[in-house]
Design a protein around this motif. Structure first.
Motif, PDB file in Angstrom:
ATOM      1  N   TRP A 154      -8.296 -24.204-118.298  1.00 39.36           N
ATOM      2  CA  TRP A 154      -7.222 -24.379-117.327  1.00 39.36           C
ATOM      3  C   TRP A 154      -7.554 -23.560-116.088  1.00 39.36           C
ATOM      4  N   ARG A 155      -6.959 -23.955-114.980  1.00 38.16           N
ATOM      5  CA  ARG A 155      -7.122 -23.163-113.764  1.00 38.16           C
ATOM      6  C   ARG A 155      -5.877 -23.281-112.911  1.00 38.16           C
ATOM      7  N   ARG A 156      -5.662 -22.232-112.149  1.00 36.25           N
ATOM      8  CA  ARG A 156      -4.517 -22.185-111.237  1.00 36.25           C
ATOM      9  C   ARG A 156      -4.972 -22.630-109.862  1.00 36.25           C
ATOM     10  N   THR A 157      -4.157 -23.467-109.235  1.00 37.03           N
ATOM     11  CA  THR A 157      -4.427 -23.864-107.854  1.00 37.03           C
ATOM     12  C   THR A 157      -3.145 -23.678-107.052  1.00 37.03           C
ATOM     13  N   ASN A 158      -3.285 -23.467-105.773  1.00 41.11           N
ATOM     14  CA  ASN A 158      -2.131 -23.319-104.880  1.00 41.11           C
ATOM     15  C   ASN A 158      -2.171 -24.414-103.834  1.00 41.11           C
ATOM     16  N   ALA A 159      -1.035 -25.030-103.601  1.00 35.37           N
ATOM     17  CA  ALA A 159      -0.938 -26.046-102.554  1.00 35.37           C
ATOM     18  C   ALA A 159       0.445 -25.975-101.930  1.00 35.37           C
ATOM     19  N   LYS A 160       0.481 -25.761-100.613  1.00 32.39           N
ATOM     20  CA  LYS A 160       1.748 -25.721 -99.883  1.00 32.39           C
ATOM     21  C   LYS A 160       2.747 -24.764-100.523  1.00 32.39           C
ATOM     22  N   ASN A 161       2.308 -23.529-100.758  1.00 33.39           N
ATOM     23  CA  ASN A 161       3.162 -22.484-101.348  1.00 33.39           C
ATOM     24  C   ASN A 161       3.679 -22.835-102.734  1.00 33.39           C
ATOM     25  N   VAL A 163       2.515 -23.207-106.878  1.00 35.40           N
ATOM     26  CA  VAL A 163       1.502 -22.915-107.882  1.00 35.40           C
ATOM     27  C   VAL A 163       1.369 -24.121-108.814  1.00 35.40           C
ATOM     28  N   ASN A 164       0.144 -24.589-108.993  1.00 36.52           N
ATOM     29  CA  ASN A 164      -0.134 -25.681-109.937  1.00 36.52           C
ATOM     30  C   ASN A 164      -1.073 -25.176-111.017  1.00 36.52           C
ATOM     31  N   VAL A 165      -1.004 -25.794-112.190  1.00 33.53           N
ATOM     32  CA  VAL A 165      -1.909 -25.473-113.291  1.00 33.53           C
ATOM     33  C   VAL A 165      -2.596 -26.761-113.713  1.00 33.53           C
ATOM     34  N   ASP A 166      -3.911 -26.777-113.581  1.00 30.54           N
ATOM     35  CA  ASP A 166      -4.699 -27.948-113.978  1.00 30.54           C
ATOM     36  C   ASP A 166      -5.280 -27.710-115.361  1.00 30.54           C
ATOM     37  N   LEU A 167      -5.087 -28.669-116.262  1.00 29.46           N
ATOM     38  CA  LEU A 167      -5.611 -28.585-117.626  1.00 29.46           C
ATOM     39  C   LEU A 167      -6.777 -29.553-117.766  1.00 29.46           C
ATOM     40  N   LYS A 168      -7.872 -29.086-118.380  1.00 28.55           N
ATOM     41  CA  LYS A 168      -9.019 -29.952-118.630  1.00 28.55           C
ATOM     42  C   LYS A 168      -9.426 -29.788-120.088  1.00 28.55           C
ATOM     43  N   TYR A 169      -9.108 -30.805-120.901  1.00 25.35           N
ATOM     44  CA  TYR A 169      -9.397 -30.737-122.337  1.00 25.35           C
ATOM     45  C   TYR A 169     -10.835 -31.129-122.624  1.00 25.35           C
ATOM     46  N   PHE A 170     -11.386 -30.546-123.701  1.00 26.94           N
ATOM     47  CA  PHE A 170     -12.691 -30.982-124.166  1.00 26.94           C
ATOM     48  C   PHE A 170     -12.570 -32.404-124.690  1.00 26.94           C
ATOM     49  N   ARG A 171     -13.613 -33.169-124.598  1.00 28.99           N
ATOM     50  CA  ARG A 171     -13.578 -34.565-125.026  1.00 28.99           C
ATOM     51  C   ARG A 171     -13.107 -34.699-126.474  1.00 28.99           C
ATOM     52  N   GLY A 172     -12.094 -35.520-126.671  1.00 30.73           N
ATOM     53  CA  GLY A 172     -11.579 -35.811-128.011  1.00 30.73           C
ATOM     54  C   GLY A 172     -10.668 -34.755-128.592  1.00 30.73           C
ATOM     55  N   ILE A 198       4.220 -13.141-108.332  1.00 29.16           N
ATOM     56  CA  ILE A 198       3.321 -12.169-107.706  1.00 29.16           C
ATOM     57  C   ILE A 198       2.667 -12.687-106.436  1.00 29.16           C
ATOM     58  N   SER A 199       2.827 -13.985-106.135  1.00 25.84           N
ATOM     59  CA  SER A 199       2.171 -14.509-104.930  1.00 25.84           C
ATOM     60  C   SER A 199       3.058 -14.342-103.702  1.00 25.84           C
TER      61      SER A 199
END
Length: 199
Positions: A154-161, A163-172, A198-199
């Motif tokens: 997973w990773r955190r991204t910021n867009a227009k103030n 906070v988003n969390v992107d999930l990337k699962y392993f195949r299957g 905290i942002s």
């Protein structure tokens, strides 16, 4: 940098978006110095109580001790621990009643003890996914853990103030149970709430 290396100051609390510093002596209280043998015993006891079941190799990898010191430490504390040998590896632990959480979900940060605290990570991270979760340069990435197994990143991204969390699962390995899906949603919300504060 010089003042930190000389133990004059150390990192303080973050105020807004700015780092602050604190006097080292006020933040880090002096501790008693242990004799070498007692120090080895204390370190090994704390490690195996908090990381067991784990092996001597796990302890050496975590502590950075030379093999002789690690072996000596385990010899000194082994009477206080239980052990089990599986495929020629001896695991040390304090309790045979390991609680199993059903539908547990955690979004763990990079370099979390769940991954970095062990030499052999195969119990939670299948070998085929290891290069995805741990870079060749020793970078440990934030992971998604479901029922004790690493299932993606997973990773955190910021867009227009926001906070988003992107999930990337392993195949299957994407969880499909409704209960797990709702727990993942809760974990994502917790991360968003935390970084939003905290942002």
């Amino acid at each position: 940098l010089w003042a930190e290396l000389e133990k004059v100051i150390c990192s303080g609390a973050v105020q807004g978006k700015k780092n602050t510093y604190a006097w080292f002596d006020e933040r880090v209280k002096s501790q008693k110095t242990l004799p070498r043998e007692e120090g080895l015993m204390t370190l090994a006891t704390k490690y195996f109580k908090s990381h067991g079941p784990s092996t001597l190799q796990d302890f050496l990898n975590w502590s950075g001790l030379p093999a002789a010191d690690g072996k000596r430490a385990v010899e000194m504390i082994k009477a206080d621990f239980l052990s089990e040998t599986i495929e020629s590896k001896t695991y040390w632990f304090t309790d045979v009643n390991f609680p199993r959480e059903r539908n547990s979900v955690y979004l763990l940060p990079a370099f979390d003890e769940f991954i970095i605290g062990y030499k052999d990570r195969s119990a939670c991270l299948p070998a085929r996914h290891k290069p995805t979760a741990i870079g060749i340069n020793g970078m440990f990435f934030p992971v998604i853990v479901v029922n004790g197994q690493v299932v993606g990143l997973w990773r955190r991204t910021n867009a227009k103030n926001k906070v988003n969390v992107d999930l990337k699962y392993f195949r299957g390995l994407k969880p499909t149970q409704i209960e797990v899906k709702s727990r993942i949603d809760e974990a994502v919300k917790e991360v968003k709430d935390f970084f939003g504060r905290i942002s």
